[in-house]
Design an enzyme around this catalytic site. Structure first.
Site, short mmCIF file in Angstrom:
data_model
loop_
_atom_site.label_atom_id
_atom_site.label_comp_id
_atom_site.label_asym_id
_atom_site.label_seq_id
_atom_site.Cartn_x
_atom_site.Cartn_y
_atom_site.Cartn_z
N GLU A 50 -11.51 1.70 9.84
CA GLU A 50 -10.72 2.53 10.42
C GLU A 50 -11.23 3.56 10.32
O GLU A 50 -11.05 4.69 9.58
CB GLU A 50 -9.52 2.55 9.37
N LYS A 86 -9.94 7.11 9.30
CA LYS A 86 -9.38 7.64 7.45
C LYS A 86 -10.00 8.85 7.07
O LYS A 86 -11.00 8.69 7.77
CB LYS A 86 -9.56 6.96 6.84
N GLU A 142 -14.30 5.71 2.38
CA GLU A 142 -13.04 5.45 3.17
C GLU A 142 -12.94 4.47 4.78
O GLU A 142 -11.54 3.81 5.18
CB GLU A 142 -12.64 6.68 3.34
N GLU A 145 -4.62 -4.46 -3.48
CA GLU A 145 -5.93 -4.21 -2.51
C GLU A 145 -7.20 -4.27 -3.60
O GLU A 145 -6.92 -3.73 -4.44
CB GLU A 145 -5.88 -2.89 -2.06
#
Length: 482
Positions: A335, A338, A344, A281
């Site tokens: 997202e 999250k 995040e 990542e």
């Protein structure tokens, strides 16, 4: 750039040459040979596009491989026939069972790999996600990581599957000095895991010709050290900026290389400097909370575009020049479900509705000058004004009384006097509505506990604001008051 800490015992250049020479710096699949950067395809979001539509969006961005966080049948079927190398993660919570039972590991392979392989070109099974960052599972799971990997490997061999490699993803906090072990030559693994977990892991990776997968985010290093680390250096556009490691004499032109070489050197200190490295990542957030810094579309686009252009040339790192490595950008979508701080929920190449956050060519072939202008960044320096935490506009407009009521009750149950002001007859009781009381409760809770890690999230019901929500005699405390 100035050295921020004293050098550790020096590593010699001949030693570093051996680290590269024995690692096959000719490398594995990566950003060359027709591949673009890989993409992490997470799905912790509301109403994201279907797997088949997601494949189209991956293709439009120039993705060259895909990493998914579970063996979702719909996603694996959608990836069939794409020829993309696919990485599947094995959930953290089942690692002890897979370690304890070869039959359980074989069952997992039979149910989650065999039905889709080889139509879906699975390349890696990644056992666990950053498990060495979770100290709550130190006794239950850490010692069982390598045994679980070994059992899965035996299952693959039994089935004659040799092209699928086993790995695990680890965060930079596996190193003793965390994400920013400067100089890289001083890096080493944490004492609590070096011998007990990491050495057996490296032995397994070496014996199976697999990779050490690291989650490496220059964003977090820069955000925590923005007074001493240049933003341009973190975004691969440092120009003449250089950091010279006093232990090796090697010069660095960007922050990511420093982080990667720190991992390589830490592996070398355990006798495994030749284990290949992959970036599981990396990326840059396209948005963040007011009390965070530098998360914006401009920086995210610059980082990921420069990363793609850089990796297509297989530059390696100063310790491993020319080494190829798999690289996965985080992530496909913003997202929104999250938890945690605003960053995040803002790593995506696409919004949840499938529209692009910014244009990008992950193959690295598009000239940087050909992209349209980006919005100017507005938060590259810390915001110093007052901040409040309130019920979000989206939650207010589409009110779920049960969800908001539960969150309100939770907030009021924490701390001392958190919700005294919204009791009958008190200054903030009126207006007596769920929306008004929730905003006060969320803010009161956050102001009390934010320095202890509390976030303005409340299951996606809250948001930060710089507009004072106080009204009449009802005063909301701000971040400057706490």
């Amino acid at each position: 750039m100035a050295v921020s800490m004293a050098a550790s015992p020096l590593l010699t250049l001949p030693f570093l040459f051996l680290v590269c020479a024995t690692v096959a710096c000719r490398g594995a699949y990566g950003a060359s040979g027709g591949y673009g950067l890989g993409v992490n395809y997470g799905r912790v979001a509301d109403d994201i596009p279907s797997p088949r539509r997601s494949v189209e969006l991956l293709r439009a961005a120039g993705a060259g491989s895909v990493k998914i966080y579970d063996a979702n049948p719909g996603v694996l079927r959608a990836l069939a026939g794409t020829r993309w190398p696919v990485s599947i993660m094995v959930p953290n919570e089942i690692i002890p069972d897979l370690a304890a039972s070869a039959a359980a590991a074989d069952r997992w392979v039979a149910e989650n790999l065999v039905p889709y392989y080889p139509a879906t070109r699975v390349k890696f099974l990644l056992v666990g996600n950053e498990i060495l960052s979770d100290h709550s599972i130190a006794n239950s799971t850490w010692p069982r990581l390598v045994p679980a990997m070994e059992n899965i490997h035996r299952s693959l061999r039994k089935r004659g599957i040799s092209s699928v490699k086993i790995g695990t993803t680890l965060a930079m906090d596996a190193l003793a000095d965390g994400a920013f072990p400067r100089p890289p030559s001083a890096a080493e693994f944490r004492a609590d895991i070096a011998e007990a977990v990491v050495r057996p892991l490296l032995h397994f990776l070496n014996g199976t010709n697999s990779y050490y997968f690291v989650d490496a985010y220059p964003y977090f290093v820069w955000a925590d050290n923005n007074l001493t680390v240049s933003l341009d250096y973190a975004l691969f556009q440092g120009g003449r900026l250089r950091y010279v490691d006093p232990g090796t004499g090697l010069a660095y032109t960007n922050l990511l290389d420093e982080m990667l070489d720190a991992v390589v050197i830490a592996m070398a200190k355990l006798g495994y400097g030749h284990v290949k490295l992959a970036i599981a990542e990396t990326g840059w957030p396209n948005g963040c909370d007011y009390d965070q810094i530098g998360g914006n579309v401009h920086n995210a686009a610059i980082y990921n575009r420069n990363l793609a252009v850089r990796m297509v040339k297989n530059p390696g790192t100063p310790v491993r020049p020319g080494a190829k490595m798999p690289v996965f950008v985080f992530s496909l979508y913003n997202e929104d479900l999250k938890p945690g701080p605003g960053t995040e929920r803002h790593w995506g190449l696409y919004y949840a509705n499938g529209t692009a956050v910014y244009e990008i060519d992950l193959t690295g072939r598009r000239p940087l000058w050909s992209y349209p202008p980006l919005p100017a960044p507005e938060n590259n320096t810390p915001y110093k004004g007052p901040i409040w935490c309130v019920l979000s506009a989206a939650a207010s407009n589409k009110l779920n009384e049960t969800a908001v009521g539960n969150a309100l009750s939770y907030a009021c149950g924490q701390g001392n006097g958190t919700c005294d002001a919204i009791q009958p007859g008190k200054m903030c009781y009126m207006p007596n509505t769920t929306v008004a009381h929730a905003s006060y409760a969320f803010n009161s809770y956050w102001q009390q506990f934010r320095k202890n890690g509390a976030t303005c999230y409340f299951n996606n019901l809250a948001e930060q604001t710089i507009k004072d929500p106080s009204h009449g005699s009802c005063k909301f405390p701000s971040s400057l008051d706490s």
